[in-house]
Design an enzyme around this catalytic site. Structure first.
Site, PDB file in Angstrom:
ATOM      1  CB  SER A  19      -0.913   0.014   1.237  1.00  0.00           C
ATOM      2  OG  SER A  19      -0.155   0.259   2.412  1.00  0.00           O
ATOM      3  CE  LYS A  98      -3.317   1.923  12.832  1.00  0.00           C
ATOM      4  NZ  LYS A  98      -4.112   0.993  12.033  1.00  0.00           N
ATOM      5  CG  ASP A  99      -1.769  -2.862  10.995  1.00  0.00           C
ATOM      6  OD1 ASP A  99      -2.875  -2.520  11.466  1.00  0.00           O
ATOM      7  OD2 ASP A  99      -1.258  -2.313  10.009  1.00  0.00           O
ATOM      8  CB  THR A 142     -14.616   3.224  11.408  1.00  0.00           C
ATOM      9  OG1 THR A 142     -13.405   2.670  11.958  1.00  0.00           O
ATOM     10  CG2 THR A 142     -15.783   2.798  12.286  1.00  0.00           C
ATOM     11  CB  ALA A 143     -12.670  -1.418   8.873  1.00  0.00           C
ATOM     12  NE  ARG A 146      -8.640   2.098  18.623  1.00  0.00           N
ATOM     13  CZ  ARG A 146      -8.666   3.336  18.137  1.00  0.00           C
ATOM     14  NH1 ARG A 146      -9.191   4.315  18.846  1.00  0.00           N
ATOM     15  NH2 ARG A 146      -8.154   3.615  16.939  1.00  0.00           N
ATOM     16  NE  ARG A 147      -9.365   4.735  14.176  1.00  0.00           N
ATOM     17  CZ  ARG A 147      -8.465   4.428  13.257  1.00  0.00           C
ATOM     18  NH1 ARG A 147      -8.817   3.727  12.188  1.00  0.00           N
ATOM     19  NH2 ARG A 147      -7.210   4.823  13.395  1.00  0.00           N
ATOM     20  NE  ARG A 164     -10.397  -4.299   5.769  1.00  0.00           N
ATOM     21  CZ  ARG A 164      -9.799  -5.359   5.228  1.00  0.00           C
ATOM     22  NH1 ARG A 164     -10.507  -6.421   4.895  1.00  0.00           N
ATOM     23  NH2 ARG A 164      -8.504  -5.354   4.998  1.00  0.00           N
ATOM     24  N   GLY A 165     -10.266  -0.359   3.224  1.00  0.00           N
ATOM     25  CA  GLY A 165      -9.529   0.148   2.079  1.00  0.00           C
ATOM     26  C   GLY A 165      -8.365   1.003   2.533  1.00  0.00           C
ATOM     27  CG  ASN A 166      -5.732   2.518  -0.509  1.00  0.00           C
ATOM     28  OD1 ASN A 166      -6.552   3.424  -0.641  1.00  0.00           O
ATOM     29  ND2 ASN A 166      -5.215   1.868  -1.541  1.00  0.00           N
ATOM     30  NE  ARG A 170      -9.684   2.674   5.598  1.00  0.00           N
ATOM     31  CZ  ARG A 170      -9.544   2.063   6.768  1.00  0.00           C
ATOM     32  NH1 ARG A 170     -10.024   2.606   7.863  1.00  0.00           N
ATOM     33  NH2 ARG A 170      -8.918   0.903   6.853  1.00  0.00           N
ATOM     34  CB  CYS A 256      -9.729  -7.370  14.457  1.00  0.00           C
ATOM     35  SG  CYS A 256      -8.288  -6.565  13.731  1.00  0.00           S
TER      36      CYS A 256
END
Length: 325
Positions: A19, A98-99, A142-143, A146-147, A164-166, A170, A256
């Site tokens: 990405s 975070k990933d 959002t995907a 948490r958010r 989702r998406g880069n 978005r 997730c």
């Protein structure tokens, strides 16, 4: 005549996702790693010679129409890269911390964390300056569970849709009106030169970001965890802060599938940490905060992780099964 690269004593092959954001992050670290190996970071030929970049497509990149929890969790952004590490096809990987799941595959380690970027979430909208200003029943894209949970805790009327998406994808969906607002990591926007786009930034104490958000992680095989080039790119305060946050992540068995936030910051020699977990509908929120004096500790990273573990376990004990999906 272009400078000829020196014959490297060590070559470090860097694996990263394809990405735009991942390549921007990996390119930054590629120059840092090359410099640590003795190359001129301004000389592209030298950089490519000692620290070549290898792009690896992950399952998380290929599958864009479902939440990560439906295809195996956040490890779907790291699985193929970690397989390349274990198979000897690359020597390190550059990830958004975070990933990375709380548990790593046997034989691998997070060897270095460079200085952390701003960890806050960014609010982007064509209709409002803040989440609180959105019209009733507005669509938030959002995907992230948490958010989603944090937004619904503040605004239970919102219609949260999976997006989702880069980053470019978005932003295009926001522009097209698919959502009235979106939330993105401010660090990623800054690394892409898009830090002028957010209408506002989310308070990280009120709404803690994902554990490790804003930090990059250099993952290696265990044998390379203390290599000289690794030590050269570590940033001590960032290492300690994210150790606390990932300690909480480990205690809460975070993935997730759980809405978990954690934010650690230094105030002088004191490390302060806030940890929270929420039900996915945002109706229930469980928070614990604590701090530790890091002055003259033999192993501040271990002490920070212990703080995170203790707060994470306190949240888990209070929440019970209320935060399970």
């Amino acid at each position: 005549m272009p400078t000829q690269p020196p014959a490297p004593h060590v070559q470090v092959r860097i694996g990263a996702r394809g990405s735009k954001l991942s390549l921007a992050q990996a390119g930054h670290m590629q120059r840092r790693i090359a410099a640590a190996l003795g190359a001129d970071p301004a000389d592209l030929a030298q950089v490519e010679a000692v620290a070549p970049l290898i792009v690896i497509t992950t399952t998380g990149d290929r599958v864009q129409d479902r939440r990560l929890l439906e295809i195996g969790g956040k490890g779907m952004f790291t699985k193929e890269i970690e397989e390349a590490l274990l198979g000897g096809r690359i020597d390190c990987a550059v990830h958004s911390l975070k990933d990375i799941p709380a548990l790593l595959p046997d034989g691998l380690c997070i060897a270095a964390i460079p200085e952390r970027e701003d960890p806050r979430d960014a609010f982007l909208s064509l209709k409002a300056e803040r989440l609180e200003d959105l019209p009733r029943n507005a669509v938030l894209g959002t995907a992230s569970l948490r958010r989603q949970a944090q937004a619904l805790h503040r605004r239970p009327d919102l219609d949260v849709q999976m997006l989702r998406g880069n980053v470019d994808t978005r932003l295009a969906k926001l522009e097209a009106g698919v959502a009235d607002a979106i939330l993105l990591a401010f660090a990623g926007l800054k690394r892409l030169g898009l830090d002028h786009l957010p209408q506002s930034l989310i308070d990280p104490v009120e709404c803690p970001p994902a554990p490790g958000q804003g930090a990059l992680a250099i993952e290696t095989r265990l044998a390379d965890c203390e290599a000289a080039w690794v030590r050269a790119i570590r940033h001590g305060p960032s290492v300690v802060a994210v150790a606390a946050e990932r300690g909480a992540l480990a205690a809460l068995e975070g993935s997730c599938k759980t809405a978990i936030g954690a934010y650690a910051r230094f105030e002088g020699a004191h490390l302060k940490l806030i940890v929270e977990a929420l039900s996915t509908d945002g109706q229930k929120r469980f928070r614990h905060a604590g701090e530790a004096d890091m002055t003259e500790l033999a192993d501040p990273e271990a002490s920070a992780r212990a703080l995170g573990l203790s707060l994470g376990l306190a949240v888990k004990a209070e929440a019970g099964d209320a935060i399970d999906v």
